[in-house]
Structures are given as C-alpha cells and as structure tokens.
Design an enzyme around this catalytic site. Structure first.
Site, PDB file in Angstrom:
ATOM      1  N   GLU A  19       2.647   4.825  -4.089  1.00  0.00           N
ATOM      2  CA  GLU A  19       2.626   5.767  -5.240  1.00  0.00           C
ATOM      3  C   GLU A  19       3.935   6.504  -5.387  1.00  0.00           C
ATOM      4  O   GLU A  19       4.289   6.835  -6.522  1.00  0.00           O
ATOM      5  CB  GLU A  19       1.460   6.735  -5.074  1.00  0.00           C
ATOM      6  CG  GLU A  19       0.091   6.078  -5.195  1.00  0.00           C
ATOM      7  CD  GLU A  19      -0.267   5.196  -4.002  1.00  0.00           C
ATOM      8  OE1 GLU A  19       0.219   5.508  -2.892  1.00  0.00           O
ATOM      9  OE2 GLU A  19      -0.971   4.206  -4.171  1.00  0.00           O
ATOM     10  N   ASP A  39       0.864  -1.184   0.000  1.00  0.00           N
ATOM     11  CA  ASP A  39       0.000   0.000   0.000  1.00  0.00           C
ATOM     12  C   ASP A  39       0.899   1.233   0.000  1.00  0.00           C
ATOM     13  O   ASP A  39       2.118   1.133   0.195  1.00  0.00           O
ATOM     14  CB  ASP A  39      -0.866  -0.047   1.274  1.00  0.00           C
ATOM     15  CG  ASP A  39      -1.922   1.052   1.321  1.00  0.00           C
ATOM     16  OD1 ASP A  39      -2.330   1.567   0.258  1.00  0.00           O
ATOM     17  OD2 ASP A  39      -2.350   1.396   2.450  1.00  0.00           O
ATOM     18  N   ASP A  59      -9.124   3.338  -2.317  1.00  0.00           N
ATOM     19  CA  ASP A  59     -10.120   3.763  -1.329  1.00  0.00           C
ATOM     20  C   ASP A  59     -11.454   4.184  -1.930  1.00  0.00           C
ATOM     21  O   ASP A  59     -11.715   5.374  -2.122  1.00  0.00           O
ATOM     22  CB  ASP A  59      -9.538   4.905  -0.491  1.00  0.00           C
ATOM     23  CG  ASP A  59      -8.346   4.429   0.312  1.00  0.00           C
ATOM     24  OD1 ASP A  59      -8.180   3.207   0.459  1.00  0.00           O
ATOM     25  OD2 ASP A  59      -7.576   5.285   0.789  1.00  0.00           O
TER      26      ASP A  59
HETATM   27  O1  MIG Z   1      -3.817   6.219   4.347  1.00  0.00           O
HETATM   28  O2  MIG Z   1      -3.408   1.075   5.749  1.00  0.00           O
HETATM   29  O3  MIG Z   1      -5.987   2.095   0.461  1.00  0.00           O
HETATM   30  O4  MIG Z   1      -6.836  -0.072   1.979  1.00  0.00           O
HETATM   31  O5  MIG Z   1      -6.688   0.148   4.756  1.00  0.00           O
HETATM   32  C1  MIG Z   1      -4.559   5.045   4.432  1.00  0.00           C
HETATM   33  C2  MIG Z   1      -4.591   1.781   5.907  1.00  0.00           C
HETATM   34  C3  MIG Z   1      -3.645   3.882   4.215  1.00  0.00           C
HETATM   35  C4  MIG Z   1      -4.948   3.038   2.378  1.00  0.00           C
HETATM   36  C5  MIG Z   1      -5.421   1.798   1.706  1.00  0.00           C
HETATM   37  C6  MIG Z   1      -6.396   1.096   2.591  1.00  0.00           C
HETATM   38  C7  MIG Z   1      -5.751   0.768   3.916  1.00  0.00           C
HETATM   39  C8  MIG Z   1      -5.246   2.053   4.571  1.00  0.00           C
HETATM   40  N1  MIG Z   1      -4.320   2.729   3.669  1.00  0.00           N
END
Ligand code: MIG
Length: 775
Positions: free
Chosen positions: A407, A404, A478
């Site tokens: 980017e 996650d 999200d």
């Molecule tokens: O800023 O790890 O898209 O699936 O639960 C949020 C917490 C960070 C974004 C992800 C989401 C995840 C969440 N993350």
C-alpha cells in the site's frame, strides 16, 4: 423499485470546511483544434479532449500545472474522431457519433449527453477548488440510478448511500461497511440509468472521495491535482467495460496454472512441511496447482533470501513440487531490512534507490523485517532493478510472485509512508501513495517476464490502482472466517470485475478467525467459480486445508476443487474474453440483463460468463435459498430440473450442493477432473443444453496455457453455432487460429437428444454406447 432513495441530503456548501471553496468563474474563451477544445475561465484553464467517439476526457486546472498528473492508469492514445461543433446560445456544443458535450459559459458548466440525448454527466454545482490543491465537482444522479465499480469496496453491489474514499490502506480489523478505504484505489464508477450504462473515471492519484449519499447528485473530491476525468458512453454495461479497458488496458492471459486450485497458509514454515503438504494432496487425489510461501521462508524477513534452516534446499523443493504439477509462489514485500550486511539493502543504498525525504534522509519504517527502507518504485530504473532481483527466484524455477504490504503498509500511526517523502525527484508521497503498489507490481511482472523467457508470469497483489490488472491478479486481503465475509466476497469481487480487475478472488475459508467444516465447504463451492481460487489462513488460527475438518467435509471440499478443474476450459475461455473485451468472467446479473431492474441490486448471485448462474448458500445450517432467475429457461446443473425465468424460486441446497443453473440452449465445454493443470486434456466435452427452438453459440478458446504465442495467433477458437428446430440440431463449426489442441471435442446433450444431428451440413450419427459424438 424506489425503495431507499432517502439519502441524507446535504447542500454541498455545508460539507466541510475551514477553507473556502472558490469557483472557477465564467468561461472567457474557447478554442478548438480538431478534437481538442481548450477553454479559459477566470480562475482556471481546461480541456475537452475526445479520445474516441465514445470516450471524452475533461480536465480543469486552476493550479497552472503545479500538480501535473503522474497517473500510470491510461495506456491508450487518442484516436481520430470526427466532430461536429457549433456555438449555441450560452456556449458550445461538441458532438461525436456517440457523445455530445455542452459547455455553458455563464456559469461555467459541463453536460455530457449520450447519442439519444440522455444526460450522462452534468455539473449540478460549479466546480470548485481550494488554494492548497483540492478540487470538487458535483454531478447529477437520478434517484433510481445505480452505481457500480469503485474497485475493492465493502458493502453490497450498489455503491449508493455511502461515502467511499480512495487511499490504499492495510486493514487487518474485520472488514465491514465502515471499513473504508481498503488496499486498492479505483476512482471509477459505472452508472446504470434506466438500464443504460455509462462510466466515469477520475484519473486522480491523490486521495479522493466519492460521496454517494445524495438523492440527486454525487460529489467527487480530490485532495490534490487538477480535475481530470473521462466519460464513457456505454450504453450497454459491456460497452462501458470495453471503453474503460480500451483506456486502461486489458489483462494479459494468465498461465493456466494460475487458474487452478492454490493452497496457502501464513506460513508453511519449512521445506519438509511444504513437501508433506503436496504429498498429502497427491495421496488424497485432491487437485493442486500452487503452494504459497508466506513471510517465514525468508531469513528474518529479508526479501530475496531463504532461511537456511527452514528452507536449506529451495531449488530442490521447487523441482519436487514441479514434478507433482505444483508451482511454488513466494511472497515479496516492498520493505527492505536496514542491515549493512544485507546485499539488497547495500545495493539499493549505494544506487540511491530508496525513498527519501526532501532533505535527503532515508524514510525508515517498521514492517516485518524490523526497521526497513522502501524502494522508490516511481523511478523507472528502480523498477528495473527490483525486477532483476527476482532472478533469485526465477533461477530456481519459480514463476509466480505474491506482492503483499504494498500500500505500502507501515507499522506506524498513519499506517503508511510519511506524506512528506518525495518520489522520483519531487513527487510527494501524498501524490503517489495510491500508485506505489501498482508500480511495484509492474516491476515484478516485467522482471519475471524477462527472466521467464516466453513463459507467462503470475503476480498476485494486494494493493493496486486503476490498471492493476495489466500486471497482477488481486485478492481482497485480510478477510475472516465469517459467513458475512463469504457473503461480502461476492459484491467485492463483482465490483472489482466491473472495475476491469477480471482476475480476482478472496481468501477461501477466510484468513483470520477459525474456519469450520461447513464454512469451508460453502466457501470452496463459491471459490471454485471465482476467477482466482486460493485457500489461505492466518497464523494462529485453525488449519483449513481441505482435510482439516474430517472425512465428510474433505470429500465435499475435494469434489468442488475437482469441479473447478472440470470447468477450467470454460473459465479459460472466459479469461480470453476478458483479455479481448475487458468483460470479466465473474459477472453480476445486471451485466447480462441490464434491462431487468430485478437484477440491479442482486449481490448474492453471480454469472460465470453469460449463461451460467451461481446462487451460493452463505449462511450456517442452511440448505435452501431463494434464487432469482432472469428471463429465459434455466436448467439445474445437478438435477436437470427446469426453471422459468422472470421469477423467483426456493431451491434446495444440501451442504454438498452449490446451486448452479445453466441457460437452456447453452453450450459449455468441460474437462475431466485432474490433479493439476500441467496434465493435458485428451478429451473435452461440449455439454449442449438442448432446447426446442432457437439458436445459440459458444466459442471455445484454448492455447498452450504457458507462453505468449497466443499473441501471435497460436490459439484455437472453436466457434460453434447450434440451431435447434423440429427435433433437429444443426451445428456450424469454424476453427480459427493456428494452435492444434491435444484434445478432441465430444458432444453430450443435456435434455432431449434431437433425432437429427447435422454438423457443417453433414448428417452425424451418435455413438449408441456412449451417447456422444466427436466434433
Ligand atoms: O501483516 O504475510 O494480507 O495474506 O498472510 C500481515 C503475512 C502481512 C497480510 C496479508 C496476508 C499474509 C500476511 N500479511
């Protein structure tokens, strides 16, 4: 069909601009060597390079190699191509069996034709550049052309009528038409022209923009780098997928468990909670293959750690889960907490593995762990090192990782790393931003692969670039528990599929906002037929496990999770097809019926393979919907009612019913529902949707589901061909591959049972009691 051609037309010249766009000038020289043709213009040099008969690469560089490409997308080397070259009036004609490229000298212009002389790509304005590295081209589009692909974009299936930007961005705000860009960059389009498809892939890692608002052309702008694009000849959309994935690679087979039902939440916060979650699934007999650990499992969000209080015994947790047929998938973000006592930070600093500015100072940014540094995944040895860190997880039995924030997302104004950061020597972040996440995922996949000793890793990623499917499944980030987001998930994932990301899905139930029973039921129905099937929910919002909304909804949700497991043999067969051909499991109707213009803009129905169509209900308190049926005859999966293709029907869909239609003549293998993919199937059933007259075929694929032995022929492909005529059916069956499956294949007829059944030339008697027979 001509509705909506009134795009805002603006002359290209007026589009921005403080800086001057310079033309390349006339062509002065062209030199051909076999299948590579180099040319020189007044202000640039370029190359036309045939990779195959049906794939040509065009590069135009006014910057003398200053911005040499670092794209990791392409993995194929050019193959030998037979060319016919001739000088024509104002230039040259370069011809293969599938493509013709014409270079005009004055003014410089390129046109690419297909075999039949149809224009696929044509410069409608001179290609131009700006001194600081920007480039722009404008290619012809007919008003009726339809554009697909572009990876992960909001909106409907057809991408025309808007501007789309590629710059990997973490967007928490609700995704809507104005939300662009999102987490992934796929500068690739599939264009459908009168039912014929071709593809264009701009292999640019810099920020790029596709302006598709115009009626008769589109523009492509890159913020840096020489113009570098590939044209794929098609003509069938499946050919384009084959050509594109020949170039950027195809997905490896995922482990079977990755295709099961997955449960996630931000976050299951303690070991106890995870155990209880698994116990509840098992007590309620709801199938489950994976549970995700979101960021709270870590010690103050330090990657490669567990919080000692919340997760004191991770190894026994993984063991416990595994005994229940469940995998544990922890999240791993790229940000490494700045903390002189934290091993990963110390080690990375000592080895000089984190991203820096040109003057040597570390780039620091705030993410979940607080101030953090970011591994320079552009460096090979950093990728290796990062991969090795995953032994922390694999050594306790973990086989899947969730990437996650790659980017990379940073909590600052630009939402990401500073442009001025340099990677791997001297590549600016501006140049490599869009591939950062993919390089992280590559590191993760390869690290896991080494450590899992022959088992297939599973990696899920949020960020990505063209080619990401070689390493990971993609989820769309999200979303919200909105009906609109359920609806949006179809065209988003369909276009990801057309962009070669066959293994993708959206958070079932919606991530942020509060879900409710009806929405969860409808979303689970849809999710069950998406390639990737995970229920995930954000912190602070209503729980949305299958039982969260009471008994009635629970039973419906459970039924569709079970249905997923019943359909797994078919879905897995389609995975193999994606691995072999690049054609995704989840398909827009146009992929199967490109000649039928009615299908070109359908965003709310999809195909699972070539003969099953899903028409979900995605509105509240709605128990019917309009469905378009392409040509042929279709059978309602539930009621067996028949529908004639080439027209629309209103179909009933009470809350517990997902409209599923199977084409007459189709054969589809299904299993019995089970609690987890770790339980072997003893019996599969081939459902034969009989027809009066005609031939149909199906190939059922299977293998051990966990290792790479399939690459060496350890699989089974059951090629089944059925010929229906005169109340008889003749099956021809051929087995290919060395794998001995644990199952027997029973046959059940749906519809009229033919009175004569012949299998490989031998008459076959149906068991009267069960009305089936074994193949
Ligand atoms: O800023 O790890 O898209 O699936 O639960 C949020 C917490 C960070 C974004 C992800 C989401 C995840 C969440 N993350």
């Amino acid at each position: 069909m001509l509705e909506d051609t009134s795009f805002a037309i603006r002359p290209i010249d007026q589009l921005d601009e403080k800086e001057v766009w310079q033309p390349l000038g006339d062509v002065q020289k062209i030199e051909g060597k076999k299948q590579i043709f180099a040319f020189t213009c007044e202000n640039a040099s370029g190359k036309i390079h045939f990779y195959r008969d049906d794939i040509v690469r065009i590069t135009i560089d006014p910057f003398a190699q200053k911005y040499a490409s670092v794209s990791p997308a392409v993995v194929a080397a050019p193959e030998k191509v037979t060319m016919h070259v001739q000088e024509v009036e104002n230039g040259w004609e370069l011809k293969t069996n599938a493509l013709t490229v014409v270079i005009e000298r004055r003014p410089f212009r390129i046109t690419v034709y297909d075999r039949e002389g149809k224009v696929l790509v044509r410069d409608v304005e001179p290609v131009r550049f700006q001194a600081k590295g920007r480039m722009r081209c404008a290619h012809a589009l007919a008003p009726t052309d339809v554009v697909y692909g572009l990876g992960e974009k909001t909106g409907v299936l057809n991408k025309r009528g808007a501007v789309w930007k590629m710059w990997n961005t973490d967007v928490y705000a609700p995704h809507n038409l104005e939300t662009d860009p999102l987490y992934q960059s796929h500068p690739y389009m599939m264009v459908l022209k009168d039912g014929h498809a071709h593809g264009v892939f701009f292999d640019h890692t810099y920020e790029t923009t596709f302006d598709l608002r115009h009626e008769s052309f589109y523009t492509f702008t890159s913020e840096g780098g020489a113009l570098d694009y590939y044209v794929f000849a098609g003509p069938h959309p499946k050919d384009v997928l084959g050509q594109y994935t020949h170039l950027v690679g195809r997905m490896p087979l995922p482990p079977k468990w990755a295709l099961g039902y997955h449960q996630s939440r931000y976050s299951y916060e303690t070991e106890q909670e995870v155990r209880e979650l698994i116990d509840t699934f098992r007590k309620k007999h709801i199938p489950l293959d994976a549970v995700y650990l979101d960021i709270h499992y870590m010690d103050e969000y330090r990657v490669f750690t567990f919080d000692q209080n919340r997760f004191p015994h991770p190894k026994s947790l993984v063991q416990y889960a595994s005994e229940q047929g469940v995998r544990i998938v922890p999240i791993v973000d790229p940000g490494v907490k700045v903390d002189a006592e934290y091993d990963t930070y110390r080690d990375g600093v000592q080895k000089d593995y984190f991203c820096k500015y040109a003057d040597g100072t570390l780039f620091k940014g705030d993410v979940w762990p607080g101030t953090s540094v970011f591994p320079d995944f552009l460096k090979k040895k950093v990728r290796k090192w990062w991969g090795e860190q995953h032994a922390f997880y694999t050594s306790i039995g973990i086989e899947g990782i969730w990437n996650d924030m790659n980017e990379p997302s940073v909590f600052n104004e630009t939402k990401t790393m500073d442009d001025q950061v340099v990677h791997d020597g001297w590549k600016t972040h501006r140049q490599v931003h869009n591939i950062y996440g993919m390089m992280m995922t590559e590191a993760t996949y390869n690290g896991l692969k080494k450590q899992l000793k022959g088992k297939r890793p599973f990696v899920l990623t949020r960020a990505g670039f063209s080619g990401i499917h070689r390493y990971a499944a993609v989820w769309t980030g999200d979303n919200r528990s909105f009906w609109e987001h359920l609806e949006l998930s179809l065209p988003m994932c369909l276009n990801l599929g057309l962009s070669a990301v066959a293994f993708c899905g959206a958070d079932v139930g919606g991530f942020a906002h509060d879900a409710h029973g009806g929405l969860l039921v409808r979303w689970t129905q849809v999710g069950a037929f998406f390639p990737y099937f995970r229920n995930h929910c954000a912190i602070g919002f209503a729980r949305q496990e299958p039982w969260a909304f009471g008994e009635t909804y629970e039973q419906m949700v459970k039924r569709y999770i079970e249905l997923r497991y019943e359909w797994l043999p078919h879905l897995y067969t389609l995975c193999f097809e994606a691995y072999q051909t690049g054609v995704p499991m989840m398909r827009p109707l146009m992929l199967e019926y490109p000649d039928d213009a009615e299908t070109w803009n359908i965003s709310d129905q999809f195909m699972v393979g070539n003969e099953v169509m899903i028409a979900p209900v995605m509105r509240p308190h709605t128990f019917h919907r309009l469905v378009y049926f392409p040509k042929g005859r279709w059978i309602d999966y539930w009621t067996k009612e028949k529908f004639e293709g080439g027209r629309r029907y209103i179909v009933e869909a009470p809350l517990d019913r997902l409209p599923i239609f199977v084409k007459e003549g189709a054969m589809i293998a299904r299993a019995e529902a089970k609690q987890s993919t770790s339980i072997a199937d003893e019996q599969l059933t081939l459902y034969v949707y009989t027809m009066e007259e005609g031939i149909s075929s199906y190939t059922l694929y299977d293998d051990d589901g966990t290792t790479f032995a399939y690459e060496k022929g350890e699989y089974v492909n059951m090629h089944i061909r059925a010929t229906f005529s005169d109340d008889a059916v003749h099956f021809e069956i051929e087995r290919e591959g060395a794998y001995k499956p644990p199952w027997q294949l029973h046959v059940v007829f749906v519809g009229d049972v033919p009175s004569t059944i012949v299998v490989n030339g031998e008459r076959c008697i149906i068991d009267e009691a069960t009305n089936t027979f074994v193949l």
